[in-house]
Design an enzyme around this catalytic site. Structure first.
Site, PDB file in Angstrom:
ATOM      1  CB  CYS A 100     -30.504 -28.003 -23.772  1.00 48.14           C
ATOM      2  SG  CYS A 100     -28.826 -27.088 -24.134  1.00 48.14           S
ATOM      3  CB  CYS A 158     -28.236 -21.900 -33.434  1.00 46.01           C
ATOM      4  SG  CYS A 158     -28.881 -21.440 -31.682  1.00 46.01           S
TER       5      CYS A 158
HETATM    6  C1  FAD Z   1     -23.320 -27.753 -23.455  1.00 48.23           C
HETATM    7  C2  FAD Z   1     -24.182 -26.472 -23.788  1.00 48.23           C
HETATM    8  C3  FAD Z   1     -23.763 -25.711 -24.935  1.00 48.23           C
HETATM    9  C4  FAD Z   1     -24.151 -24.965 -25.411  1.00 48.23           C
HETATM   10  N1  FAD Z   1     -24.243 -24.449 -26.747  1.00 48.23           N
HETATM   11  C5  FAD Z   1     -25.007 -23.141 -27.348  1.00 48.23           C
HETATM   12  C6  FAD Z   1     -24.472 -22.936 -28.465  1.00 48.23           C
HETATM   13  O1  FAD Z   1     -23.544 -23.182 -29.260  1.00 48.23           O
HETATM   14  N2  FAD Z   1     -25.277 -21.733 -28.954  1.00 48.23           N
HETATM   15  C7  FAD Z   1     -26.516 -21.222 -28.370  1.00 48.23           C
HETATM   16  O2  FAD Z   1     -27.034 -20.341 -28.820  1.00 48.23           O
HETATM   17  N3  FAD Z   1     -26.825 -21.768 -27.026  1.00 48.23           N
HETATM   18  C8  FAD Z   1     -25.945 -22.878 -26.574  1.00 48.23           C
HETATM   19  N4  FAD Z   1     -26.378 -23.216 -25.238  1.00 48.23           N
HETATM   20  C9  FAD Z   1     -27.774 -22.767 -24.627  1.00 48.23           C
HETATM   21  C10 FAD Z   1     -27.485 -21.703 -23.778  1.00 48.23           C
HETATM   22  O3  FAD Z   1     -26.733 -20.584 -24.707  1.00 48.23           O
HETATM   23  C11 FAD Z   1     -26.173 -21.598 -22.485  1.00 48.23           C
HETATM   24  O4  FAD Z   1     -26.810 -22.837 -21.839  1.00 48.23           O
HETATM   25  C12 FAD Z   1     -26.414 -20.407 -21.858  1.00 48.23           C
HETATM   26  O5  FAD Z   1     -24.815 -20.632 -21.042  1.00 48.23           O
HETATM   27  C13 FAD Z   1     -27.448 -20.240 -21.060  1.00 48.23           C
HETATM   28  O6  FAD Z   1     -27.026 -19.142 -20.299  1.00 48.23           O
HETATM   29  P1  FAD Z   1     -27.480 -18.607 -18.753  1.00 48.23           P
HETATM   30  O7  FAD Z   1     -27.133 -17.303 -18.451  1.00 48.23           O
HETATM   31  O8  FAD Z   1     -28.913 -18.671 -19.003  1.00 48.23           O
HETATM   32  O9  FAD Z   1     -27.100 -19.649 -17.862  1.00 48.23           O
HETATM   33  P2  FAD Z   1     -25.651 -20.060 -17.512  1.00 48.23           P
HETATM   34  O10 FAD Z   1     -24.521 -19.560 -18.546  1.00 48.23           O
HETATM   35  O11 FAD Z   1     -25.605 -21.359 -16.888  1.00 48.23           O
HETATM   36  O12 FAD Z   1     -25.259 -19.171 -16.369  1.00 48.23           O
HETATM   37  C14 FAD Z   1     -26.004 -19.273 -14.981  1.00 48.23           C
HETATM   38  C15 FAD Z   1     -24.924 -18.568 -13.933  1.00 48.23           C
HETATM   39  O13 FAD Z   1     -25.892 -18.510 -12.795  1.00 48.23           O
HETATM   40  C16 FAD Z   1     -24.975 -19.069 -11.585  1.00 48.23           C
HETATM   41  N5  FAD Z   1     -25.920 -19.625 -10.645  1.00 48.23           N
HETATM   42  C17 FAD Z   1     -26.779 -20.405 -10.367  1.00 48.23           C
HETATM   43  N6  FAD Z   1     -27.374 -20.494  -9.016  1.00 48.23           N
HETATM   44  C18 FAD Z   1     -26.720 -19.266  -8.564  1.00 48.23           C
HETATM   45  C19 FAD Z   1     -26.712 -18.902  -7.084  1.00 48.23           C
HETATM   46  N7  FAD Z   1     -27.733 -19.469  -6.331  1.00 48.23           N
HETATM   47  N8  FAD Z   1     -26.104 -17.666  -6.955  1.00 48.23           N
HETATM   48  C20 FAD Z   1     -25.302 -17.234  -7.524  1.00 48.23           C
HETATM   49  N9  FAD Z   1     -25.058 -17.681  -8.958  1.00 48.23           N
HETATM   50  C21 FAD Z   1     -25.832 -18.760  -9.468  1.00 48.23           C
HETATM   51  C22 FAD Z   1     -24.323 -20.185 -12.328  1.00 48.23           C
HETATM   52  O14 FAD Z   1     -22.946 -20.665 -11.516  1.00 48.23           O
HETATM   53  C23 FAD Z   1     -24.150 -19.830 -13.507  1.00 48.23           C
HETATM   54  O15 FAD Z   1     -22.619 -19.110 -13.559  1.00 48.23           O
HETATM   55  C24 FAD Z   1     -25.668 -24.537 -24.697  1.00 48.23           C
HETATM   56  C25 FAD Z   1     -26.115 -25.001 -23.464  1.00 48.23           C
HETATM   57  C26 FAD Z   1     -25.192 -26.063 -23.094  1.00 48.23           C
HETATM   58  C27 FAD Z   1     -25.556 -26.658 -21.909  1.00 48.23           C
END
Ligand code: FAD
Length: 423
Positions: free
Chosen positions: A159, A353
């Site tokens: 990332c 993005c």
């Molecule tokens: C700082 C940052 C900025 C970003 N900005 C952008 C952007 O501007 N544009 C873009 O396109 N992408 C961006 N990204 C990339 C991506 O879009 C994000 O990381 C996004 O939040 C990923 O979505 P996700 O659902 O995979 O994970 P997450 O949003 O992290 O969600 C995962 C969820 O699962 C939960 N979880 C984990 N383990 C368990 C468990 N055992 N039981 C129950 N729940 C659990 C966590 O608590 C969390 O709520 C960014 C990433 C980061 C780190």
């Protein structure tokens, strides 16, 4: 009757719950399992870390919304997924059985792989809103006695966009505070070149980001491996093409934020046949586990191989729109399966993005995200910052309303030729 469970209520999991709900029959049920009751919009974390946002502004309380949508909401995290038994074990000892499971647990942050890295060590993080709040307090203290800043992403990170965003946002904020002249800044990255982004670049992100860094007096080190971090000092190795160490540097810092490598969360790490050695969910072109066909993966949790060999390991980012495309394919495929049909939907994994720099930014469209591509476009301008602010409000509005893709969003994307599903 089918019972679908979505595990993880982040960006992918929440919209997966909304989209899957629309595909279910009246007799089917849906449960969303979350650790805690609150959704937070991860892309706004860099703004929290410089106090441009308060955490409340980027959070949404989920129980009432899920109740309204007739989605069962469980706020106890999962301890372990047991795909051979079709159940997840919760941290309080209960088990939830499922007919279909969508894993959307995002990343586990591997700070422990480098001595001294992360909020428990000597560097800050923006990966979670808790970290971003802590970083904001450290930044306020830093501004009283400014010194060198080191920002970037370590070996194995996938990332990179947020690291660039945060470096430029810090630069913007320091200039606003009239202390930028007291702050030498270095960007340290495992990428082989500036603007690689884990994607071998998009359009001319190399040129755009290098020029932006030069304009802002941010030095950089690429092909970098962080050996260890001590309070106020980062030990960095520059790696040559053949993998040997070309140079070693000790970078002093008064404030540092480094993005870590990601791995799968403990609830799935090591589950035989479900995940790769790093704990990422193995999926086929329908987002489906080859070994456990009633299990799907969306978001950061899925396994994607790197775009190519690099001197220092660099992963592929899973970006927001790409994740939304995984969600749409998964919802359609689960809808088909419960009706006894064959799942056919394939996500495009297109990337759209906006990387915000506080006073401008870079936008890119990569179709598909992994090269070679049909569309490979990047541009910069002041409008990107405004667009990102507008998107934040729009996305949080959708989460609050319980909507994933209103018709006007689909219409706009169709008009622009940006699709979530392959035709
Ligand atoms: C700082 C940052 C900025 C970003 N900005 C952008 C952007 O501007 N544009 C873009 O396109 N992408 C961006 N990204 C990339 C991506 O879009 C994000 O990381 C996004 O939040 C990923 O979505 P996700 O659902 O995979 O994970 P997450 O949003 O992290 O969600 C995962 C969820 O699962 C939960 N979880 C984990 N383990 C368990 C468990 N055992 N039981 C129950 N729940 C659990 C966590 O608590 C969390 O709520 C960014 C990433 C980061 C780190």
């Amino acid at each position: 009757m089918a019972h679908v469970v979505v595990l993880g209520a982040g960006l992918g999991g929440v919209i997966a719950a909304y989209e899957i709900k629309e595909k279910l029959r009246g007799e089917d049920s849906l449960t969303l399992v979350s650790r805690g009751e609150t959704y937070h919009f991860v892309p706004s974390n860099p703004w929290v870390a410089v106090s441009w946002r308060k955490r409340k502004a980027i959070e949404v309380s989920l129980p009432a919304i899920m109740k309204k949508k007739h989605i069962e909401f469980v706020s106890v995290g999962a301890k372990r997924v047991h795909p051979a038994d079709n159940r997840i074990e919760l941290e309080d000892g209960r088990s939830i059985p499922y007919d279909y499971l969508v894993i959307a647990t995002g990343p586990d942050l591997a700070f422990d792989e480098i001595e001294g890295l992360g909020p428990a060590g000597a560097t800050q993080s923006i990966c979670h809103v808790d970290h971003a709040e802590k970083a904001a307090a450290a930044f306020e203290a830093f501004c009283k006695t400014p010194g060198p800043i080191v920002v970037g992403a370590v070996q194995g990170a996938s990332c990179f966009g947020p690291a660039y965003e945060f470096a430029m946002i810090l630069d913007t904020e320091l200039r606003k505070r009239k202390v930028r002249d007291k702050v030498p800044m270095t960007f340290v990255t495992s990428e082989p070149y500036i603007g690689h982004l884990g994607l071998d670049g998009v359009g001319d992100t190399k040129g755009l980001l290098e020029s932006e860094m030069r304009n802002r007096h941010i030095k950089w080190i690429t092909n970098a491996r962080v050996a260890k971090v001590e309070p106020g000092k980062m030990h960095v190795e520059e790696v040559a093409e053949d993998g040997s160490v070309k140079a070693k540097q000790e970078l002093p810092f008064a404030f540092s934020m480094m993005l870590p490598a990601f791995r799968g969360v403990p609830a799935i790490l090591g589950v035989d046949g479900l995940v790769n050695p790093r704990g990422f969910v193995l999926i086929d072109k329908h987002q489906r586990s080859p070994k456990f066909p009633n299990v799907f993966g969306v978001g950061v949790t899925v396994a994607i191989p790197p775009t190519g060999k690099t001197p220092v390991p660099v992963g592929v980012p899973k970006t927001g729109f790409m994740i939304e495309s995984m969600v749409t394919a998964t919802a359609q495929n689960i809808g088909a399966l419960i009706r006894g049909e064959t799942p056919t939907a394939e996500a495009t994994w297109n990337a759209v993005c906006l990387a915000d720099f506080g006073d401008g930014g870079v936008a890119f469209v990569a179709q598909p995200q992994i090269p070679p591509r049909n569309v490979n476009w990047a541009a910069k301008g002041g409008w990107v910052h405004l667009a990102k602010e507008a998107f934040e409000g729009y996305f949080l509005g959708k989460v609050r309303k319980g909507e994933s893709e209103p018709f006007y969003e689909k219409l706009l994307l169709d008009t622009l030729g940006i699709h979530k599903l392959k035709t």
